[in-house]
Design a protein around this motif. Structure first.
Motif, short mmCIF file in Angstrom:
data_model
loop_
_atom_site.label_atom_id
_atom_site.label_comp_id
_atom_site.label_asym_id
_atom_site.label_seq_id
_atom_site.Cartn_x
_atom_site.Cartn_y
_atom_site.Cartn_z
N ARG A 46 0.97 -1.29 -0.10
CA ARG A 46 -0.04 0.09 -0.11
C ARG A 46 0.89 1.31 0.02
NH1 ARG A 46 -4.85 1.99 1.32
NH2 ARG A 46 -4.94 4.03 2.61
N ARG A 47 1.89 1.20 1.05
CA ARG A 47 2.85 2.33 0.94
C ARG A 47 3.65 2.56 -0.53
NH1 ARG A 47 3.96 0.25 5.94
NH2 ARG A 47 5.76 -0.77 5.30
N SER A 48 3.83 1.59 -1.07
CA SER A 48 4.52 1.62 -2.61
C SER A 48 3.45 2.01 -3.14
CB SER A 48 4.87 0.20 -2.72
OG SER A 48 5.50 0.27 -4.36
N LEU A 49 2.42 1.80 -3.29
CA LEU A 49 1.24 2.00 -4.18
C LEU A 49 0.91 3.70 -4.11
CD1 LEU A 49 -1.12 -0.78 -4.27
CD2 LEU A 49 0.14 -0.20 -6.15
N LEU A 50 0.96 4.05 -2.93
CA LEU A 50 0.74 5.51 -2.59
C LEU A 50 1.98 6.34 -3.25
CD1 LEU A 50 -0.60 5.29 0.93
CD2 LEU A 50 -1.86 5.96 -0.99
N HIS A 51 2.99 5.86 -2.97
CA HIS A 51 4.23 6.65 -3.65
C HIS A 51 4.07 6.56 -4.95
CE1 HIS A 51 6.32 7.07 -0.14
NE2 HIS A 51 6.47 6.10 0.44
N GLN A 52 3.65 5.56 -5.74
CA GLN A 52 3.55 5.33 -7.25
C GLN A 52 2.36 6.50 -7.73
OE1 GLN A 52 3.00 1.50 -8.64
NE2 GLN A 52 4.52 0.73 -7.44
N LEU A 53 1.33 6.58 -6.74
CA LEU A 53 0.10 7.32 -7.14
C LEU A 53 0.69 8.65 -7.32
CD1 LEU A 53 -2.93 7.60 -7.92
CD2 LEU A 53 -3.19 7.49 -5.24
N ALA A 54 1.56 9.20 -6.22
CA ALA A 54 1.94 10.33 -6.08
C ALA A 54 2.92 10.71 -7.11
CB ALA A 54 2.82 10.64 -4.86
N ALA A 55 3.29 9.73 -7.85
CA ALA A 55 4.54 10.20 -8.80
C ALA A 55 3.64 9.89 -10.32
CB ALA A 55 5.61 9.15 -8.72
N ALA A 56 2.68 9.62 -10.24
CA ALA A 56 1.92 9.23 -11.54
C ALA A 56 1.31 10.59 -12.53
CB ALA A 56 0.67 8.47 -11.21
N ASP A 57 1.73 10.55 -13.59
CA ASP A 57 1.17 11.85 -14.35
C ASP A 57 0.40 11.54 -15.41
OD1 ASP A 57 3.10 10.36 -15.76
OD2 ASP A 57 4.62 11.91 -15.99
#
Lengths: 397, 178
Positions: free
Chosen positions: A270-281
């Motif tokens: 979940r933490r990893s996905l949240l990081h990926q979501l923050a970086a998604a463009d």
């Protein structure tokens, strides 16, 4: 006797001459020689000693008062055979009748003294206590020895000691017996124990009939540290006695560890996905990651629930309690009367039962004795035949 | 009230004692003669005769008139007892087979009668055991042919034929001897 056949005239005349001679009557002169021979033969008859006849007269007058004390051989043989047959018949009748007795006789409302095991594990024996246990996980079953009602102390059921750091799930099943009229009171006692030990009732079912089949069952949950105390109090409920007790424990350390690891992994994801979501463009990436986050959230929820359930199994123990009353076997009279007093109906009912049982016993006895009698008769007939032939054989020697 | 007196009352009531006593009085000498002829031993014959009456007394209520006369029933018991005795001793007494005892002919008997009796005894010895038994039943026991048939388990006609042939055989033996 066989049918008489006509004799030849000459033969018949000779026989009549013999009989006439012996009767002192005159005979045809042609048969004088035969008559003379008949008289000589009769004169040749041995004569009994008068002393013997006197002795025999005395015995007859005394009506053979002093018979030989030793029974005759045939009487002994037949006496022995009769005794053997009677013994066999009695044994067979007893063997056949025995199953009729069924379960031990229980007077209404009286708890049998002998211990009866009612263990779902089926490991308890009917006498004494038997137990099996394993260190990490296992089952302990015990049947209470015969004890009086309301004072049956159940021996403490030892749960295996948990090794440091190990997680054990514990459960127990208790089978009690009480009078039909006491089921409600016992049920209330169960509830009181649960309250006192800070437990809860997961389910309960109480069926109480004054003279019918009464039954109660409970599924209780109590804190594990109170399990022994709760079982001890349940085993000492007033107006009930312990029939059997079964304790079980299971080491679920590995299951808890596995669930915790899965939860930690899910949270890390979940933490990893949240990081990926923050970086998604891009919209596509954002949608994909959000979908994965929803799945991850569901997984986390399941794992948390599973872990919580496992911790609950450790912290709380389950106790299944069954309370039963012995079913009344007798005194069920017409018109619903259950009075134990003596009435005409009771007497008639009991008399009918006695006659029915007696008829059944007689029927069984006849079923056994008639074939036995036929066999004995056959043996007797063969024996008589053999004896007759042996006797006749003496004349051939 | 003793057991004995009770028994006597019962016997008086059913008449079984009177019937037995009459049978005893009527048959005791003939029965001994038959048994003695069969065994050839007076001492053994006395034992068997006493045993026969004792058995008959104890079984008197089992007697079935439809199965024959009382005399035949009694002689049947005697026959079984005598044959059992013979089986026990494993020998058959020679009925009339003893050496002729000339002293049996009384001084009052004439010489011709004495000779005749001696010849008859010798002829008896030549008979088979079954024929000797028939002679004993007929002439020593005094039974009628029907009673003999009951005792031997034969038909009355068969007994008549058997007796006729036996008598013929005896007469031939006597004639041959004389």
């Amino acid at each position: 006797m066989r049918e008489a056949e006509p004799l030849e005239p000459e033969l018949l005349a000779a026989l009549e001459a013999i009989d006439a001679t012996l009767a002192g009557e005159p005979v045809d002169p042609d048969l004088a020689e035969l008559a003379e021979l008949s008289l000589i033969l009769r004169a040749e008859a041995p004569v009994a000693d008068p002393a013997f006849l006197n002795r025999l007269d005395g015995r007859v007058r005394a009506r053979f008062a002093a018979p030989s004390t030793r029974p005759s051989r045939s009487r002994r043989v037949w006496g022995g055979a009769g005794a053997l047959a009677a013994g066999l018949a009695v044994i067979v009748v007893l063997l056949v009748v025995q199953p009729w007795s069924g379960s031990p006789s229980v007077h209404p409302g009286v708890i049998p003294e002998s211990g009866v095991t009612n263990s779902s594990a089926g490991a308890a024996s009917s006498s004494g206590a038997s137990s099996t246990a394993s260190a990490a996980s296992g089952t302990v079953s015990r049947a209470a020895p015969g004890t009086s009602a309301a004072s049956a102390p159940a021996a403490p059921a030892p749960h295996p000691p948990a090794a440091p750091g190990r997680q054990l799930a514990q459960s127990a099943r208790l089978t009690l017996q009480a009078r039909a009229g006491d089921i409600d009171q016992v049920a209330q006692g169960v509830f009181d124990v649960v309250g006192a030990e800070r437990g809860s009732v997961s389910s309960s079912h109480v069926t109480s009939e004054a003279h019918g089949a009464s039954y109660a069952s409970f599924v209780l949950r109590v804190p594990s540290e109170h399990l022994e105390a709760a079982l001890d109090r349940l085993s000492h409920l007033a107006r009930a006695r312990v029939l059997s007790r079964e304790d079980a424990s299971s080491d679920i350390t590995a299951q808890i560890g596995g669930a915790g690891t899965r939860l930690a992994d899910a949270r890390a994801l979940r933490r990893s996905l949240l990081h990926q979501l923050a970086a998604a463009d891009t919209t596509h990436d954002i949608d994909r990651i959000q979908t994965q986050l929803r799945r991850n959230q569901a997984t986390i929820a399941r794992d948390e629930e599973s872990l919580q359930r496992l911790h609950g199994r450790v912290s709380d123990s389950t106790i299944a309690v069954d309370v039963s009353a012995p079913a009344p076997r007798r005194r069920h009279h017409p018109h619903g009367s259950t009075s134990s007093g003596f009435t005409l109906h009771t007497a008639l009912h009991d008399a009918g039962r006695i006659l029915l049982v007696a008829a059944g016993v007689l029927l069984i006895a006849f079923a056994v004795l008639i074939p036995l009698a036929l066999v004995v008769a056959l043996i007797a007939w063969v024996w008589a035949l053999v004896l007759r032939r042996r006797r006749e054989a003496v004349l051939e020697l | 009230v003793t057991t004995s007196s009770l028994r006597r009352r019962t016997e008086a009531a059913d008449g079984s004692w009177e019937r037995f006593e009459a049978l005893y009085r009527d048959c005791r000498r003939e029965l001994f003669a038959y048994v003695c002829s069969l065994l050839g031993d007076p001492a053994a014959a006395e034992d068997v005769t006493a045993l026969t009456f004792e058995r008959a007394y104890r079984r008197r209520r089992t007697f079935d008139r439809r199965r024959g006369a009382e005399r035949a029933w009694l002689f049947g018991i005697a026959r079984n007892a005598a044959l059992d005795e013979l089986r026990r001793r494993r020998r058959l007494a020679a009925l009339g087979g003893d050496p002729p005892d000339e002293t049996l002919a009384g001084p009052e008997d004439g010489a011709e009668v004495a000779l005749r009796r001696t010849a008859v005894r010798a002829a008896l010895a030549s008979l088979s055991p079954r024929e000797r038994e028939l002679v004993a039943l007929k002439f020593h026991g005094g039974l009628a042919n029907a009673e003999i048939a009951t005792v031997l388990g034969m038909s009355e006609t068969g007994v008549g034929t058997f007796l006729y042939r036996t008598m013929a055989k005896l007469r031939e033996a006597c004639d041959a001897r004389s």
